[in-house]
Design an enzyme around this catalytic site. Structure first.
Site, PDB file in Angstrom:
ATOM      1  N   GLU A 161       0.776  -1.243   0.000  1.00  0.00           N
ATOM      2  CA  GLU A 161       0.000   0.000   0.000  1.00  0.00           C
ATOM      3  C   GLU A 161       0.809   1.296   0.000  1.00  0.00           C
ATOM      4  OE1 GLU A 161      -3.267  -0.025   2.769  1.00  0.00           O
ATOM      5  OE2 GLU A 161      -4.260  -1.623   1.674  1.00  0.00           O
ATOM      6  N   GLU A 356      -5.810  -8.230  -0.590  1.00  0.00           N
ATOM      7  CA  GLU A 356      -6.567  -7.907   0.630  1.00  0.00           C
ATOM      8  C   GLU A 356      -7.962  -7.478   0.248  1.00  0.00           C
ATOM      9  OE1 GLU A 356      -5.233  -5.050   3.576  1.00  0.00           O
ATOM     10  OE2 GLU A 356      -3.174  -5.747   3.317  1.00  0.00           O
TER      11      GLU A 356
HETATM   12  C1  NOJ Z   1      -4.770  -2.394   4.629  1.00  0.00           C
HETATM   13  C2  NOJ Z   1      -3.517  -2.809   5.321  1.00  0.00           C
HETATM   14  O1  NOJ Z   1      -2.611  -3.408   4.452  1.00  0.00           O
HETATM   15  C3  NOJ Z   1      -3.742  -3.642   6.549  1.00  0.00           C
HETATM   16  O2  NOJ Z   1      -2.574  -3.626   7.286  1.00  0.00           O
HETATM   17  C4  NOJ Z   1      -4.940  -3.095   7.308  1.00  0.00           C
HETATM   18  O3  NOJ Z   1      -5.086  -3.712   8.547  1.00  0.00           O
HETATM   19  C5  NOJ Z   1      -6.175  -3.315   6.460  1.00  0.00           C
HETATM   20  N1  NOJ Z   1      -6.025  -2.628   5.190  1.00  0.00           N
HETATM   21  C6  NOJ Z   1      -7.466  -2.841   7.097  1.00  0.00           C
HETATM   22  O4  NOJ Z   1      -7.432  -1.473   7.295  1.00  0.00           O
END
Ligand code: NOJ
Length: 450
Positions: A161, A356
């Protein structure tokens, strides 16, 4: 239909689940320091988290029972590198050997994230991603890790990200400002951070290839969905998805284009002046665009776009009526998965993994059970959209639910629970939620029952 060899998995990250923050030679991380300073909601900390450092075997058995054939987890840089000279902590490497071997023994393929927002505190103190030195430290760390594990692990993900890192996570001490650019002096200083991230990624890809493994990157994005099926709304949504708005750190073409296409998009030059844009030499661009073997996308939510009738677009966001999870941005917009992968695959022509996707709730244990129907529905609805894309021959290779376990949600602490497995933070006992069994059933049928 999903491919026969579709990867079904869950994702986690070291800081969020491991705990054991001072064990086996690990040095302090940027997040340990934030916790020590009391910067986390409710003064929570990541010192114990889910204790997965000790309970990884239990977690892998949960994945096995789920029917998963892949697990995305990250390596904690502060467990591997002890100092600025790059001395290696053998105990840190030994730990991840155990985790990897256990995965492989159970038919679960590890997808290793190299950077999921944690780095040694000694790097943070020097300015983290705003200091060019981080690139050389990252190269050393990645070389150690990939050399060590590439004989067993095929898939490495360089950076998690980029937009959220630019927004402050993994980089700046608080996230209290609503507008990310306020965290920087000016546009130039956030573009410099981006420059270091791009170079770090490119060098990491080269190292991954040097050791004959496969590499990708996992950015996040808010998918742009057309309000109608008309060509002009679809074109408008595509345009919005790859547009660059000044100082909006969530624009994706600003890093995806140089990484995948080897050049910055036209909009980058229109939006940022010569003075604001850092210098990228030809050599830099050739490092940055080391070919990806696959592309990972973290995707949770969409915004809706319509044509302005003049070749441009109008961003109408999402209706307030759309339900969200515990966290406000976590809206239920399943079409994000269809349109997101469609536009990404058209532009970048790479195999895609959803690295994710998940739903946060305020779950409460009731007679050792969690009836999280909303999360079950979320998973089914989103996967239906992904299946639709797969049936249109978009090259989708896998899906990782975020997250296997409830865990430490960065500045938000332990409030939001994303897991399909509930973690009782007092006893550290794990309880599969109803959504775990929903996902298990989908995996069992390779999504045919969606
Ligand atoms: C993105 C992130 O990569 C992760 O670490 C986070 O917990 C989740 N989204 C939820 O916000």
């Amino acid at each position: 239909m999903f491919r026969k060899d579709f990867k079904w998995g869950c994702a986690t990250a070291a800081t969020q689940i491991e705990g054991a923050y001072l064990e086996d030679g690990k040095v302090l991380s940027n997040w340990d320091e934030r916790c020590r300073k009391g910067l986390i909601n409710n003064k929570d900390n990541c010192f114990i988290a889910c204790d997965s450092y000790h309970r990884y075997h239990e977690d892998i058995l949960l994945l096995k029972k789920l029917g998963a054939n892949a697990y995305r987890f990250s390596i904690a840089w502060p467990r591997i590198i002890k100092d600025k000279k790059g001395s290696v902590n053998k105990k840190g490497l030994a730990h991840y050997h155990k985790v990897i071997d256990d995965c492989l023994k159970h038919g679960i393929e590890p997808f290793i994230t190299l950077y999921h927002w944690d780095h040694p505190l000694f790097i943070d103190k020097d300015g983290a991603w705003s200091n060019a030195d981080i690139v050389k430290h990252f190269i050393r760390y990645v070389d150690v890790v990939v050399k060590e594990f590439a004989p067993k692990v095929k898939h490495f993900i360089t950076i998690n990200e980029i937009p959220c890192i630019l927004d402050g996570l993994g980089h700046i001490e608080t996230q209290s400002d609503a507008v990310p650019i306020k965290r920087y002096k000016n546009s130039k200083s956030h573009l410099i951070v981006l420059r270091h991230l791009l170079l770090a990624h490119g060098h990491a890809m080269k190292i991954i290839h040097k050791y004959h493994a496969f590499g990708g990157i996992a950015p996040n994005s808010v998918a742009c969905v057309p309000v109608s099926k008309s060509k002009k709304d679809i074109d408008a949504a595509r345009k919005a998805y790859f547009d660059i708005v000044k100082d909006d750190v969530y624009a994706i073409s600003i890093f995806n284009d140089p990484i995948i296409l080897g050049r910055f998009p036209k909009r980058y030059f229109e939006v940022y002046s010569d003075k604001e844009r850092p210098v990228f030499t030809k050599k830099d661009l050739s490092v940055i665009s080391e070919p990806l073997d696959f592309y990972c996308q973290n995707i949770y939510v969409s915004r809706y776009i319509k044509s302005d009738g003049k070749g441009g677009y109008i961003d109408i966001g999402y209706s307030k009526k759309i339900k969200s999870g515990y966290i406000d941005w976590n809206r239920v917009t399943p079409d994000a998965l269809y349109w997101g992968v469609k536009f990404l695959s058209e532009r970048y022509k790479l195999p895609i993994y959803i690295s994710e996707n998940g739903f946060s709730l305020d779950d409460h244990l009731l007679k050792n059970k969690i009836h999280d129907k909303e999360r079950s529905n979320f998973i089914s609805k989103y996967l239906r959209e992904l299946k639709k894309a797969s049936e249109e021959h978009i090259d989708i290779r896998g899906y990782f639910y975020w997250s296997l376990l409830d865990n430490f949600e960065w500045f938000k602490g332990y409030g939001p629970r994303f897991g399909i497995v509930y973690v009782d933070y007092k006893t550290l006992k794990r309880y599969p939620k109803d959504s775990y069994f929903t996902y298990q059933n989908i995996i069992k049928h390779n999504g045919r029952n969606l």
